[in-house]
Structure formats: structure tokens, C-alpha cells
Design a protein around this motif. Structure first.
Motif, PDB file in Angstrom:
ATOM      1  N   GLU A  58       0.813  -1.221   0.000  1.00  0.00           N
ATOM      2  CA  GLU A  58       0.000   0.000   0.000  1.00  0.00           C
ATOM      3  C   GLU A  58       0.846   1.270   0.000  1.00  0.00           C
ATOM      4  O   GLU A  58       0.313   2.367  -0.206  1.00  0.00           O
ATOM      5  CB  GLU A  58      -0.942   0.009   1.206  1.00  0.00           C
ATOM      6  CG  GLU A  58      -0.263   0.047   2.565  1.00  0.00           C
ATOM      7  CD  GLU A  58       0.109  -1.327   3.107  1.00  0.00           C
ATOM      8  OE1 GLU A  58       0.441  -1.418   4.309  1.00  0.00           O
ATOM      9  OE2 GLU A  58       0.082  -2.302   2.310  1.00  0.00           O
ATOM     10  N   ARG A  59       2.174   1.151   0.223  1.00  0.00           N
ATOM     11  CA  ARG A  59       3.030   2.339   0.247  1.00  0.00           C
ATOM     12  C   ARG A  59       3.652   2.661  -1.108  1.00  0.00           C
ATOM     13  O   ARG A  59       4.262   3.709  -1.275  1.00  0.00           O
ATOM     14  CB  ARG A  59       4.159   2.137   1.265  1.00  0.00           C
ATOM     15  CG  ARG A  59       3.711   2.089   2.716  1.00  0.00           C
ATOM     16  CD  ARG A  59       4.908   1.883   3.625  1.00  0.00           C
ATOM     17  NE  ARG A  59       4.540   1.898   5.041  1.00  0.00           N
ATOM     18  CZ  ARG A  59       5.374   1.683   6.035  1.00  0.00           C
ATOM     19  NH1 ARG A  59       6.662   1.440   5.761  1.00  0.00           N
ATOM     20  NH2 ARG A  59       4.980   1.703   7.292  1.00  0.00           N
ATOM     21  N   ALA A  60       3.524   1.755  -2.074  1.00  0.00           N
ATOM     22  CA  ALA A  60       4.214   1.917  -3.354  1.00  0.00           C
ATOM     23  C   ALA A  60       3.804   3.197  -4.068  1.00  0.00           C
ATOM     24  O   ALA A  60       4.661   3.954  -4.554  1.00  0.00           O
ATOM     25  CB  ALA A  60       3.965   0.708  -4.244  1.00  0.00           C
ATOM     26  N   GLU A  61       2.510   3.449  -4.146  1.00  0.00           N
ATOM     27  CA  GLU A  61       2.017   4.598  -4.900  1.00  0.00           C
ATOM     28  C   GLU A  61       2.558   5.906  -4.326  1.00  0.00           C
ATOM     29  O   GLU A  61       3.056   6.764  -5.053  1.00  0.00           O
ATOM     30  CB  GLU A  61       0.486   4.610  -4.877  1.00  0.00           C
ATOM     31  CG  GLU A  61      -0.142   5.675  -5.760  1.00  0.00           C
ATOM     32  CD  GLU A  61       0.024   5.380  -7.253  1.00  0.00           C
ATOM     33  OE1 GLU A  61      -0.060   6.321  -8.066  1.00  0.00           O
ATOM     34  OE2 GLU A  61       0.240   4.197  -7.604  1.00  0.00           O
ATOM     35  N   ALA A  62       2.467   6.051  -3.000  1.00  0.00           N
ATOM     36  CA  ALA A  62       2.919   7.291  -2.373  1.00  0.00           C
ATOM     37  C   ALA A  62       4.433   7.464  -2.515  1.00  0.00           C
ATOM     38  O   ALA A  62       4.917   8.580  -2.755  1.00  0.00           O
ATOM     39  CB  ALA A  62       2.525   7.297  -0.893  1.00  0.00           C
ATOM     40  N   PHE A  63       5.193   6.383  -2.389  1.00  0.00           N
ATOM     41  CA  PHE A  63       6.648   6.465  -2.488  1.00  0.00           C
ATOM     42  C   PHE A  63       7.069   6.928  -3.879  1.00  0.00           C
ATOM     43  O   PHE A  63       7.869   7.858  -4.023  1.00  0.00           O
ATOM     44  CB  PHE A  63       7.256   5.089  -2.176  1.00  0.00           C
ATOM     45  CG  PHE A  63       8.760   5.071  -2.179  1.00  0.00           C
ATOM     46  CD1 PHE A  63       9.476   5.405  -1.044  1.00  0.00           C
ATOM     47  CD2 PHE A  63       9.472   4.709  -3.315  1.00  0.00           C
ATOM     48  CE1 PHE A  63      10.874   5.390  -1.027  1.00  0.00           C
ATOM     49  CE2 PHE A  63      10.864   4.687  -3.323  1.00  0.00           C
ATOM     50  CZ  PHE A  63      11.553   5.036  -2.168  1.00  0.00           C
ATOM     51  N   VAL A  64       6.526   6.301  -4.921  1.00  0.00           N
ATOM     52  CA  VAL A  64       6.917   6.641  -6.289  1.00  0.00           C
ATOM     53  C   VAL A  64       6.407   8.027  -6.663  1.00  0.00           C
ATOM     54  O   VAL A  64       7.101   8.792  -7.347  1.00  0.00           O
ATOM     55  CB  VAL A  64       6.406   5.576  -7.274  1.00  0.00           C
ATOM     56  CG1 VAL A  64       6.739   5.970  -8.708  1.00  0.00           C
ATOM     57  CG2 VAL A  64       7.018   4.220  -6.943  1.00  0.00           C
TER      58      VAL A  64
END
Length: 482
Positions: A58-64
Motif C-alpha cells: 500500500e506504500r508503493a504509490e505514495a513512495f513513487v
């Protein structure tokens, strides 16, 4: 260096998962992070490397998305425990147009960083002209800049330079600014000193291992020719450090039992043991080598079954001073270890025949230091009680359970009342139950001390005049720090 030349480099073997739209885009800087939102540390043009310690699907979108907003050039990543780059991360990089590549297991982030930084420096230094040796590069830069110019290690040790070395206070100030800087070069203006420019000379992936440049004057006022000579100096320094590191790695193959062979005084040897979590053993070895050189001590650094040791030539009457200096240097360096935690254990001074004993003292001390909540900890193995040797092997869950069973009510009382009964208990036991000495150390009246110890007895249900109770409490206290 541009992105294409990095991705195509034959020595790295990077696997591209999301190709770049602009392969010629230059890489200005490298930033290694495992923070779930690294955007605060980015200003555009960076290559970002991550070990995925932050990873949750769930953190992938915010990180990228944060990388894209900050203008990152690309993302380089390790793999998860499953041995692959997460599909969610690949998809997010496609959506936001962030190039993504995988760093093979056999390639360190430090190697990628070194290729980028040195490649960029060599481009600026007009690689076709060649790079002189370090002494010549220092002299050329200093002449052009008409001021002092030094290559410093992260402890402030002068590797090379012209004129007299900066005062130790100034050097330590430059070291702190270098270790803490998010972007280099920077101009340091200190009271009573000329302004100095701090610039990178090498990038290993761990700032606490990097050499750096300290140059009198402000880099904002440099001409293109002066800037070029500083770039040449950076490359020369990086080449020199790389050569010395290669020599150190070759020497690290010496068996530990033969490490004493080359010392002029094999009857006065001291062993250090070091570890660096979230890093390769080579980081710990490089730290020990730098510390020994800074202290001016002959040393053999070697690796045995992934444990790193240094055998130092230390006179018996100097060991305590060396220990104090190691503690101070560790405090200085901890600013530059990033996510890594370095632990160092120090054995006693011995002769060649007693080396195994010093090794065990250093190893046990290192295991104690590893449990401390600090970036760089140093523990004296000679001062460890015999029970410390037993405690280092106790699993964390058992340590916590015993400590809670014995000290839980006191810990809760301190938390609720903002008191410090645990500290009082520690001092009282360290004074072997002497009311007078403990009261003096705590700067309280003996009656106050008696009241506090009485509260501890009530809370724990233990009589502190009993040796068995004292042993239980000492162990519980040590399990919180050992």
C-alpha cells in the motif's frame, strides 16, 4: 554521468524494469534511503537507491509519486525476501514515469554510487586529459585557488594538503558539516575563520567512510578553471582512496592467528571487533582501519567467518586513553552512518599467545554494544562482568520477560510519576549497597536514598539486603542495556 551510461555499464549488470523516456538525462546526485517519503531530502536530478526496508504494497504509490514530484532521475532497488522486485512498485513507476532498475545481489549500492559520482567527476575533469596523483592535484588546486586545500577523512585526519593543517577544532566542525549535509558542496562560515568550501571527494555509500575536500574560500566565487581543478582533485582523491581500500582488502586475508607477526612489539596487542548492521562486513572493516589510522596505531584488519577484527599495537599504559578516543571518534562518526548501526568491542592488551582471550573479550563487548540504541557504540570488554558473557546469548524475548518480571513495577512507577527509581537502584547496586557512597553519587541525603530504595523494595517485593535479590535486580538492569 547520464542515466544511459549507468544502465549499460557492464560491471554493474543492472536489470531495467521501467525504461527511461530520456536515457540521456544526467544524474546529478545519488541518494540512498528507506524512508517511506524521501521527497524532503530531494531537490531534483537524483538517482534514488532503496533496500525496500520501507516496503508495504500500500506504500508503493505514495513512495513513487514522491519521487516523481521531487524530480528524481530514476529508482534503483534491491529485491524482497521473495527475490523479486514487487509488481506493485513496477506498476507505480510506469504510472508516474519513474525509470526503475534492479541492483543484482552481488552488487552493492556503494558500487552504483561510486560509478555515478566518479563518472560525473571524470566528465567534469575532462577525462581525456588524465588525472594526476593526489599530491600534484592538491598543489594544482591550491595554486589556482590561492588558498589552503586539504583532503580530509571523516574523522578529520589530514590525508593530503598544502600549508599547515587547519586547527583541530575547525577540522571537527568541517567534519560535522560534511557528515550532516544533505547536499554538497557547501560553504562553511565559522567565527574567527575564513570561509571554507566542503566538497565530496569520494562516495562509498556510507558518508562516515568518505574522504572529502576542505578548501579555503567560497565555491560560489570560483571560476570555471578553479572549479575544474577542484573536480580533478576530487577524482584524484577518489582514486587514491580506492587504491588504499584495495590494499586493505588484500591485507584482510591474513589469518587472525598470524595477525601479530608483523608488529614490532608483539607483546602489546589489543583486539577490536566491529559489526555494521544493514551493511556489508567491509563497512565495519573500513571503520576499524580509519580509526586505527586516526589514532596513529599500527593495525591489521581481518575478517574471519564474516566477523571483522582489528589487531592493534597498543602500549598497556595507553589503552585507557585509546578507549576514550575511540568513544569520541564514534560519537563524531555516527552522524554519517545513515541507517547503519556500528558496534565496536575492545579487548584487553595482551601478547601474541594471549590473543584468543583478547578476541573473546572484544567479541563479547561488541555483542553488548550491538544492543545499545545508538548509531555507533563502543564497549570495553575488560570492564564486562562475567555475567555479561552469559547474557549476550540470551534471546530478546527471554531478556524482556525476565526484566519485566523483576523490574516491571518499578518501570511503571517511574513512567507514571516521572521519577527515576531505576537510576537510583542502579547507582545503589553499583556502590555495593553502600548508603554513603550511593547518596554522594546521587547528590541526595542518605534518608532520601533510604526512602527511594524502600519504594523499590515495596514495588518489587524483594529485600535489598539479600544477595539473591541483589543478583536478580542487577541482571534485570543489565538485560536492559547488555
Amino acid at each position: 554521468m547520464n542515466l544511459e551510461s549507468l544502465l549499460d555499464h557492464p560491471d554493474l549488470g543492472l536489470e531495467v524494469h521501467v525504461p527511461p523516456e530520456d536515457p540521456k538525462r544526467p544524474v546529478r546526485y545519488v541518494h540512498t534511503t528507506d524512508h517511506p517519503d524521501p521527497s524532503r531530502y530531494l531537490s531534483g536530478g537524483e538517482l534514488v537507491l532503496t533496500g525496500l526496508l520501507w516496503w508495504r504494497p500500500e506504500r508503493a504509490e505514495a513512495f513513487v509519486a514522491a519521487l516523481a514530484r521531487a524530480g528524481a532521475v530514476a529508482l534503483g532497488t534491491g529485491v524482497t525476501e521473495a527475490g523479486e522486485v514487487p509488481a506493485e512498485l513496477v506498476a507505480a513507476c510506469f504510472r508516474h514515469g519513474v525509470p526503475l532498475f534492479e541492483v543484482p545481489r552481488g552488487v552493492s549500492f556503494a558500487s552504483v554510487t561510486e560509478h555515478v559520482v566518479l563518472g560525473a567527476a571524470r566528465t567534469r575533469a575532462r577525462a581525456g586529459e588524465g588525472v594526476p596523483d593526489l599530491a600534484t592535484a592538491v598543489a594544482n588546486a591550491a595554486t589556482a585557488l590561492e588558498g589552503g586545500c586539504w583532503v580530509l577523512s571523516p574523522t578529520g585526519r589530514v590525508v593530503a594538503g598544502t600549508t599547515s593543517a587547519p586547527p583541530i577544532g575547525l577540522r571537527q566542525g568541517l567534519v560535522r558539516r560534511f557528515l550532516e549535509a544533505t547536499r554538497l558542496p557547501l560553504t562553511v562560515r565559522g567565527p574567527g575563520h575564513l570561509p571554507h568550501t566542503v566538497a565530496e571527494a569520494s562516495v562509498t555509500g556510507t558518508r562516515a567512510l568518505d574522504w572529502f575536500l576542505a578548501v579555503q574560500g567560497e565555491q560560489e566565487r570560483w571560476t570555471s578553471h578553479q572549479r575544474h581543478l577542484v573536480d580533478v582533485l576530487a577524482v584524484a582523491a577518489a582514486n587514491e582512496q580506492s587504491a588504499r581500500d584495495s590494499a586493505r582488502r588484500a591485507a584482510a586475508r591474513v589469518p587472525l592467528e598470524r595477525a601479530a607477526d608483523g608488529f614490532a612489539r608483539p607483546d602489546e596487542l589489543c583486539v577490536l571487533s566491529a559489526s555494521a548492521d544493514k551493511a556489508t562486513p567491509d563497512v565495519a572493516a573500513a571503520v576499524l582501519a580509519e580509526l586505527a589510522e586516526t589514532l596513529g596505531l599500527a593495525a591489521v584488519v581481518t575478517e574471519v567467518d564474516e566477523e571483522v577484527f582489528a589487531v592493534l599495537g597498543v602500549r598497556r599504559n595507553r589503552r585507557d586513553r585509546v578507549l576514550d578516543e575511540l568513544v569520541e571518534l564514534a560519537r563524531l562518526l555516527e552522524r554519517g552512518f545513515g541507517d547503519a548501526r556500528v558496534a565496536i568491542g575492545v579487548g584487553g592488551v595482551t601478547d601474541a599467545a594471549g590473543l584468543p582471550t583478547s578476541v573473546e573479550q572484544a567479541r563479547n563487548a561488541r555483542l553488548v554494544a550491538e544492543r545499545r540504541d545508538c548509531r555507533a557504540g563502543v564497549q570495553d570488554g575488560v570492564q564486562l562482568g562475567a555475567f555479561h558473557t552469559l547474557l549476550v546469548g540470551v534471546p530478546d524475548d527471554q531478556r524482556a520477560a525476565f526484566r519485566r518480571w523483576v523490574l516491571g513495577p518499578v518501570l511503571d512507577y517511574d513512567a507514571e510519576h516521572q521519577s527515576d527509581l531505576v537510576h537510583t537502584l542502579r547507582v545503589f547496586l553499583a556502590c555495593s549497597g553502600s548508603w554513603t557512597r550511593a547518596a554522594e553519587k546521587l547528590h541526595v541525603h542518605v534518608n532520601t536514598l533510604r526512602y527511594r530504595v524502600g519504594r523499590v523494595e515495596e514495588l518489587t517485593g524483594r529485600d535489598l539486603s539479600s544477595l539473591a535479590a541483589q543478583v536478580d535486580l542487577v541482571l534485570a538492569l543489565e538485560l536492559g542495556s547488555a
